[in-house]
Design a protein around this motif. Structure first.
Motif, PDB file in Angstrom:
ATOM      1  N   ASN A  38      -0.263  12.397   6.896  1.00 19.08           N
ATOM      2  CA  ASN A  38      -1.398  12.422   5.961  1.00 19.08           C
ATOM      3  C   ASN A  38      -1.599  11.049   5.310  1.00 19.08           C
ATOM      4  OD1 ASN A  38      -1.817  15.147   6.455  1.00 19.08           O
ATOM      5  ND2 ASN A  38      -0.547  15.826   4.737  1.00 19.08           N
ATOM      6  N   ASN A  60      -5.731   4.647   7.238  1.00 23.87           N
ATOM      7  CA  ASN A  60      -6.673   4.221   8.281  1.00 23.87           C
ATOM      8  C   ASN A  60      -8.087   3.993   7.764  1.00 23.87           C
ATOM      9  OD1 ASN A  60      -5.766   5.356  11.622  1.00 23.87           O
ATOM     10  ND2 ASN A  60      -4.531   4.360  10.061  1.00 23.87           N
ATOM     11  N   ALA A  61      -8.386   4.506   6.589  1.00 23.40           N
ATOM     12  CA  ALA A  61      -9.708   4.248   6.005  1.00 23.40           C
ATOM     13  C   ALA A  61      -9.884   2.764   5.696  1.00 23.40           C
ATOM     14  CB  ALA A  61      -9.885   5.078   4.738  1.00 23.40           C
ATOM     15  N   SER A  62      -8.780   2.097   5.360  1.00 20.90           N
ATOM     16  CA  SER A  62      -8.824   0.656   5.071  1.00 20.90           C
ATOM     17  C   SER A  62      -8.245  -0.176   6.207  1.00 20.90           C
ATOM     18  CB  SER A  62      -8.050   0.360   3.779  1.00 20.90           C
ATOM     19  OG  SER A  62      -8.590   1.060   2.682  1.00 20.90           O
ATOM     20  N   TYR A  63      -7.297   0.387   6.937  1.00 22.32           N
ATOM     21  CA  TYR A  63      -6.618  -0.334   8.022  1.00 22.32           C
ATOM     22  C   TYR A  63      -6.689   0.511   9.289  1.00 22.32           C
ATOM     23  CZ  TYR A  63      -4.859  -3.103   4.125  1.00 22.32           C
ATOM     24  OH  TYR A  63      -4.772  -3.898   3.004  1.00 22.32           O
ATOM     25  N   ALA A  64      -7.838   0.474   9.929  1.00 22.92           N
ATOM     26  CA  ALA A  64      -8.085   1.306  11.113  1.00 22.92           C
ATOM     27  C   ALA A  64      -7.121   0.943  12.238  1.00 22.92           C
ATOM     28  CB  ALA A  64      -9.527   1.133  11.578  1.00 22.92           C
ATOM     29  N   THR A  73      -3.222   8.703   7.789  1.00 32.57           N
ATOM     30  CA  THR A  73      -4.651   9.046   7.934  1.00 32.57           C
ATOM     31  C   THR A  73      -5.462   8.409   6.813  1.00 32.57           C
ATOM     32  OG1 THR A  73      -4.144  11.148   9.041  1.00 32.57           O
ATOM     33  CG2 THR A  73      -6.318  10.942   8.019  1.00 32.57           C
ATOM     34  N   ARG A  74      -4.966   8.514   5.582  1.00 30.65           N
ATOM     35  CA  ARG A  74      -5.661   7.876   4.450  1.00 30.65           C
ATOM     36  C   ARG A  74      -5.654   6.355   4.594  1.00 30.65           C
ATOM     37  NH1 ARG A  74      -2.730  11.783   1.511  1.00 30.65           N
ATOM     38  NH2 ARG A  74      -1.256  10.186   0.773  1.00 30.65           N
ATOM     39  N   GLU A 119       0.827  -1.208   0.000  1.00 34.68           N
ATOM     40  CA  GLU A 119       0.000   0.000   0.000  1.00 34.68           C
ATOM     41  C   GLU A 119       0.864   1.262   0.000  1.00 34.68           C
ATOM     42  OE1 GLU A 119      -3.339   0.671   0.125  1.00 34.68           O
ATOM     43  OE2 GLU A 119      -3.980  -1.409  -0.093  1.00 34.68           O
TER      44      GLU A 119
END
Length: 443
Positions: free
Chosen positions: A363, A369-373, A366-367, A165
């Motif tokens: 940043n 975390n939308a898929s991997y909290a 943060t992005r 990723e």
């Protein structure tokens, strides 16, 4: 309706497994859990003996465990004609293959000829002759609309997923460097151990596991995981043409010594069998084909993969993985040594003096975390490391269930992703051609 005339199409939503000659514990691990859409009855065809008994014992262990027991019903046929019997009866539509690799490519070819889908453990080819047969088999599978797929568990490991990723973030990683033969931009190394535990018990390996003509050399066996990760991480969802995109520059193999007492502890055999004696030195030291390295370019990017075996892991350790991807803005490095508590840990190391790198990293996370909290970072001496919640670290054995789940979706869709087949061919070309070069160089 007799069994030979049953509909073997998986498109009806009902998958029925056939297990063929299970000589490796991976055959059982795909049945460590139950799956929606799979018939609990599994037909097993094998010659009989200790390997079959070990396979059935693992299935029994999963069926009888207290938490979330499985409900598999194993229907077993034993006999010297087990392969012919399986092909004539066709009591299922997906053949699972994990065992002695000497005949594996031939088994795959015959299963496809019989109209059966195949989920095969790595490696599906251990030499270049096998690769040529495998290439023909993939062509037949396409004509028959059958799905031939290999078990790549390392794609499910969380640090590999996150390395992939982050490598696709131009702001953080930049572009993958081309590198040179002396300074590859991609290096992957794995260390496996002959003595290990599986499902809580010490694994007994068959003696043939140490024969390169039956198990395969390290770079053509476990090395396929490394080659697969290189392709999957560096060029995600892209088709690789092995004839155009891959150039093998050098390769080598070297032995890993194993004493007779160590061999006996692993196999429960008191002596080396006759077919291994050509690899025995001083009567008591087996020179296993346990180490190998391939240096190659993939789409002009210089890559090095190293596959190694040792006898036993240090206390608290297990199979280890090292990986580095070198970008123009940062390097992404996975380590799994003593300092990491033998747990795979992903480090992000900025390249050069970048005043805004920490802000860019924040940043990016943060992005992410939308898929991997829950994934965060922690500062280190020369960069940052990812702090990954324990819930993502499900363990190697659970990854087999994730591979099976993906494969079931492919069966439902009646197709693999467009890039999968050419990339499997690229992988086995790299492994077997690299082995051929290394073998030629050692003669």
């Amino acid at each position: 309706m007799n069994s030979a005339s049953k509909n073997t199409s998986a498109g009806n939503g009902n998958v029925k497994i056939i297990t063929l000659d299970p000589g490796h514990f991976h055959a059982a691990l795909v049945q460590k859990e139950m799956y929606s859409g799979i018939d609990p009855e599994v037909n097993v065809y094998a010659p009989g003996g200790a390997e079959l008994e070990a396979h059935l014992a693992l299935i029994k262990q999963y069926n009888e465990r207290k938490e979330n027991p499985t409900k598999w019903v194993e229907k077993v046929y034993t006999g010297s004609d087990y392969l012919e019997k399986m092909l004539s009866e066709k009591k299922g539509n997906v053949v699972v293959l994990a065992g002695n690799n000497r005949q594996k490519t031939e088994y795959i070819n015959k299963a496809i000829d019989a109209g059966l889908n195949v989920l095969g453990d790595k490696p599906m080819a251990i030499n270049f002759q096998n690769f040529n047969l495998l290439q023909n088999t993939f062509a037949k599978a396409a004509q028959k609309k059958l799905l031939l797929y290999d078990i790549m568990t390392e794609r499910s490991e969380i640090t590999n997923l996150l390395q992939r990723e982050l490598a696709q973030s131009p702001e953080l990683f930049g572009e993958l460097k081309k590198g040179t033969s002396n300074d590859p931009s991609v290096i992957l190394e794995s260390v496996h151990f002959f003595y290990k535990f599986v499902s809580g018990k010490v694994l007994t390996r068959p003696s043939w596991f140490f024969d390169p003509t039956q198990q395969g050399d390290a770079i053509a066996d476990v090395g396929t995981h490394l080659i697969d990760l290189v392709q999957w991480e560096c060029f995600p969802d892209q088709t690789i043409d092995y004839k155009k995109d891959i150039k093998i520059n050098s390769s080598r193999i070297w032995p890993e010594p194993l004493t007779l007492s160590q061999f006996s502890l692993i196999t429960n055999q008191s002596t080396f069998p006759e077919y291994l004696k050509q690899y025995v030195k001083s009567d008591t030291i087996l020179q296993t084909h346990g180490n190998g390295e391939i240096n190659y370019t993939l789409k002009d990017v210089h890559v090095k993969t190293i596959a190694r075996w040792e006898y036993k892991a240090p206390p608290g350790g297990g199979d280890t993985h090292y990986s580095i991807l070198k970008g123009t803005k940062s390097n992404l490095e996975i380590k799994q040594g003593k300092e990491e508590g033998y747990q795979p840990t992903l480090y992000i190391i900025p390249v050069g003096n970048q005043n805004s790198f920490e802000s860019t990293l924040k940043n990016t996370i943060t992005r992410l975390n939308a898929s991997y909290a829950g994934v965060t970072t922690e500062k280190t001496a020369n960069g940052w490391k990812l702090v990954i919640p324990q819930s993502y670290k499900i363990g190697h054995e659970a990854h087999f269930g994730q591979v099976m789940t993906r494969y079931l979706q492919y069966l439902k869709d009646k197709k693999l992703p467009e890039w999968e087949v050419p990339n499997m061919l690229a992988k086995y070309y790299t492994a077997t051609k690299g082995l051929e070069m290394a073998t030629t160089n050692t003669k």
